[in-house]
Design a protein around this motif. Structure first.
Motif, PDB file in Angstrom:
ATOM      1  N   ILE A  90     -10.090  22.528  32.430  1.00 47.36           N
ATOM      2  CA  ILE A  90      -9.498  22.003  31.198  1.00 47.36           C
ATOM      3  C   ILE A  90      -8.648  20.870  31.706  1.00 47.36           C
ATOM      4  O   ILE A  90      -7.623  21.227  32.327  1.00 47.36           O
ATOM      5  N   LEU A 143     -13.622  19.959  29.856  1.00 52.41           N
ATOM      6  CA  LEU A 143     -12.852  19.701  28.521  1.00 52.41           C
ATOM      7  C   LEU A 143     -11.583  18.979  29.009  1.00 52.41           C
ATOM      8  O   LEU A 143     -11.320  19.009  29.969  1.00 52.41           O
ATOM      9  N   GLN A 161     -14.825  18.251  24.328  1.00 53.96           N
ATOM     10  CA  GLN A 161     -15.777  18.695  25.401  1.00 53.96           C
ATOM     11  C   GLN A 161     -16.676  17.406  25.898  1.00 53.96           C
ATOM     12  O   GLN A 161     -16.882  16.535  25.339  1.00 53.96           O
ATOM     13  N   TYR A 378     -11.559  29.175  24.653  1.00 49.57           N
ATOM     14  CA  TYR A 378     -11.575  28.520  25.794  1.00 49.57           C
ATOM     15  C   TYR A 378     -10.801  29.090  26.838  1.00 49.57           C
ATOM     16  O   TYR A 378      -9.655  29.796  26.567  1.00 49.57           O
TER      17      TYR A 378
END
Length: 437
Positions: A90, A143, A161, A378
């Motif tokens: 991320i 992401l 995303q 997530y």
């Protein structure tokens, strides 16, 4: 003849457009997927050797050791023995999808005119077909938090995303946080305007801080009042005051951070995060006591001052973690959009300079998800969470091992092809042919 030339030009444009088109986003998961035999790095500090991961309807329904199950594996089987599975990385504080080519003004959409712009939303400007965004996926960056830039309050970010038709399809968390650029107590002169480039006290520092404070006070007074006129800036502050929207403050200096902590208390801000925090170590105890996390700038940087350790940027995340501060990594700075794909290698560098490898992994997975407020779905490989993960040939925090074979976003098997991988294959074939001649 003129008509024929027109048709030829259209045909050429269509062919070239197909050659360089964005990969088509993957369709919804339609069958169960079972990943067998990989070393699973859960993203929460734990590892499962010889693992079994089952994915159905975009969710992880089981994460366990393969030896613990004696039943038939459901759906499509992926034999991942000798490989590694990771949660999708991320990227926080990113301008991906807001700028495509810096030199082409029409593709730059990261800033708006004005100083106090809490109502500006990065999400609606996000370009899901950006070729730079596409290039994140082969390194496992799946992401990102898309953040506007500029002035005192730059606007509101959203989390997306990286496999979508448009921003509506891409959104994971809409309008997750407000972004403030805190004033600097010391500033360097702008040499390009003939100013002295040396560091000097900013005489307007307290005035700038007061301006921010006045804006917050006015917004709260408006929201608690009759609202007899429509003020978009003040209305956008409502989720900030009720705690639904986080506040990300871009700040580096010790004094500035201490002033920010006081600002947090005065305006009763629940969810405040520091972005950058280069000198945060000196006030780490204050950050811990006030429950303020830090998104540390990328480690691949040189020290700011001559007296600092040469490896200070490499080890800052570990030093803050050792002090009890919740830490994750971000990658803003020079060529930040391109460099975001190096996010796993930033974490690898932190591990090389003292942090445990699985703790370093948390800096770009579970810690980031927790700071951004998406950890319920997530950031780690756990039962019930989104099947946003990938399989790598080796250690994904090492560029020699970060070779992806499969990647999934919400259970959808996404393409790992990009313009760069196409060029790599094309020229690899060229040189192989030359060697064989």
């Amino acid at each position: 003849m003129k008509l024929l030339k027109t048709y030829i030009l259209i045909a050429i444009l269509m062919i070239s457009g197909q050659s360089f088109a964005q990969q088509t986003p993957a369709g919804k998961q339609t069958e169960a997927i079972t990943i067998v035999g990989a070393t699973a790095h859960l993203g929460n500090g734990e590892i499962i050797e010889n693992s079994l991961i089952i994915i159905e309807n975009g969710k992880i329904i089981e994460v366990t050791s393969k030896d613990l199950t004696k039943r038939q594996y459901p759906g499509k089987i992926i034999n991942a023995e000798g490989k590694h599975v990771y949660p999708g990385f991320i990227a926080p504080n990113s301008t991906l999808g807001l700028v495509e080519i810096s030199a082409v003004k029409a593709t730059v959409d990261q800033d708006e005119i004005g100083e106090m712009l809490p109502n500006i939303r990065s999400l609606i400007a996000y370009n899901a077909e950006s070729k730079i965004v596409e290039s994140m996926r082969p390194n496992g960056v799946l992401l990102g938090q898309i953040v506007p830039r500029g002035e005192k309050i730059s606007g509101t970010s959203s989390i997306v995303q990286f496999d979508a038709w448009n921003w509506e399809d891409a959104v994971v968390k809409e309008d997750d946080g407000l972004h403030i650029n805190w004033p600097e107590n010391y500033k360097r002169g702008r040499w390009w305007r003939g100013e002295d480039p040396d560091l000097k006290p900013n005489k307007e520092y307290m005035e700038d801080v007061q301006e921010l404070s006045d804006f917050f006070s006015s917004a709260r007074a408006y929201l608690e009042g009759k609202r007899d006129y429509k003020n978009l800036q003040f209305l956008a502050m409502e989720p900030v005051f009720n705690g639904d929207k986080k506040v990300f403050v871009h700040v580096d200096g010790e004094k500035e951070i201490l002033d920010l902590i006081q600002f947090k208390k005065e305006h009763k801000l629940e969810n405040l995060i520091i972005v950058g925090g280069y000198y945060a170590l000196g006030v780490a105890e204050d950050l811990k006591n006030n429950d303020i996390p830090v998104l540390v700038n990328r480690p691949h940087s040189i020290p700011e001052e001559a007296y600092e350790d040469y490896d200070y940027p490499y080890k800052l995340a570990k030093l803050l973690q050792d002090k009890g501060v919740l830490v994750a990594l971000e990658s803003s700075g020079q060529m930040e959009r391109m460099n975001t794909r190096n996010l796993p290698f930033y974490a690898g560098t932190v591990a090389a300079f003292g942090m445990d490898k699985e703790d370093a992994l948390k800096l770009i997975t579970s810690n980031t998800a927790k700071i951004l407020g998406i950890d319920d779905n997530y950031g780690s490989l756990e039962k019930g969470k989104s099947a946003t993960l990938f399989i790598s040939e080796g250690d994904a925090l090492d560029m020699r091992g970060n070779i992806l074979t499969h990647a999934f976003i919400d259970g959808r098997k996404i393409s790992l092809e990009t313009h760069q991988t196409e060029l790599w294959k094309r020229y690899s074939r060229k040189y192989k042919e030359q060697e064989s001649e």
